[in-house]
Design an enzyme around this catalytic site. Structure first.
Site, mmCIF file in Angstrom:
data_model
loop_
_atom_site.group_PDB
_atom_site.id
_atom_site.type_symbol
_atom_site.label_atom_id
_atom_site.label_comp_id
_atom_site.label_asym_id
_atom_site.label_seq_id
_atom_site.Cartn_x
_atom_site.Cartn_y
_atom_site.Cartn_z
ATOM 1 N N VAL A 176 0.839 -1.203 0.000
ATOM 2 C CA VAL A 176 0.000 0.000 0.000
ATOM 3 C C VAL A 176 0.870 1.248 0.000
ATOM 4 O O VAL A 176 1.755 1.404 0.854
ATOM 5 C CB VAL A 176 -0.954 0.011 1.207
ATOM 6 N N LYS A 177 0.614 2.118 -0.949
ATOM 7 C CA LYS A 177 1.402 3.330 -1.135
ATOM 8 C C LYS A 177 0.688 4.499 -0.467
ATOM 9 O O LYS A 177 -0.501 4.734 -0.709
ATOM 10 C CB LYS A 177 1.551 3.577 -2.638
ATOM 11 N N LEU A 178 1.419 5.242 0.380
ATOM 12 C CA LEU A 178 0.850 6.372 1.105
ATOM 13 C C LEU A 178 1.797 7.567 1.028
ATOM 14 O O LEU A 178 3.016 7.393 0.973
ATOM 15 C CB LEU A 178 0.621 6.026 2.581
#
Length: 216
Positions: A82-84
């Site tokens: 998951v990219k944040l």
């Protein structure tokens, strides 16, 4: 150094995989928007094609929304990362997700301080953006070099993904300074294999072969 393909295009991924050239894929909302396909469905297809990490980005700006999106994305496949964004809410979300066993990639990193905070929060990856730093007169490669040194000093498990790669020379430079990963556009991947002397050599070999056949 591992090589990830920075794309959401299934055909590009298929070709790169056939070449044996990539270890994973990174996407972002801009890349996904070009494909005209449902986001979750597209991520699922990419994860089926690629055994390695596949980064899929949240679009929420508040930590609660980021966490909820991340939990849904992580259900698509075990290799989803998951990219944040590197914001205070992003750090809060990373800290929570790490405790839940969800891999994260903190993106839009432009300083050692930002990367240090992300690593402390438990990020699996941090993504410094080389090209965008170069655009404003700073050195993206120098940032990667600093991050490698700092992370080695404290034995962080967080891996560095050199992102916003613009050309093959960027690849040489980040490999030289010890980046764990580089994520690159399909165009740059193609450029990496090309060299004018290779083309000249192939042409000469074929010409010599034809001469040998005609003289025999």
């Amino acid at each position: 150094m591992q090589i990830f393909l920075d794309t959401a295009n299934l055909e590009e991924i298929r070709k790169a995989k056939e070449w044996g050239a990539i270890d994973g894929v990174t996407t972002n909302p801009s890349l996904v928007s070009k494909e005209n396909e449902d986001f979750h469905s597209l991520v699922g297809k990419i994860c089926e094609m690629v055994e390695g990490p596949v980064s899929a980005e949240v679009i929420s700006l508040e930590s609660e929304g980021m966490i909820k999106e991340a939990q849904e994305l992580s259900k698509i496949a075990p290799n989803v990362v998951v990219k944040l964004p590197i914001t205070l809410d992003g750090l809060k979300a990373v800290n929570t997700l790490e405790k839940q066993g969800i891999s994260t990639n903190v993106t839009l990193v432009f300083s050692v301080n930002q990367a240090l905070l992300a690593a402390n929060a438990g990020a699996s990856y941090v993504s410094p953006f080389l090209g965008r730093l170069d655009d404003i007169g700073e050195s993206g490669v120098a940032l990667v070099e600093d991050l490698v040194e700092v992370f080695d000093n404290y034995s962080f498990s967080t891996q560095i993904i050199s992102a916003s790669i613009r050309h093959p020379q960027h690849m040489v430079e980040v490999a030289r300074v010890g980046s764990h990963v580089a994520t690159i556009p399909f165009k740059v991947l193609q450029q990496m294999v090309s060299h004018p002397l290779t083309d000249i050599g192939i042409k000469r070999f074929l010409e010599d072969w034809e001469k040998s056949k005609s003289s025999s």
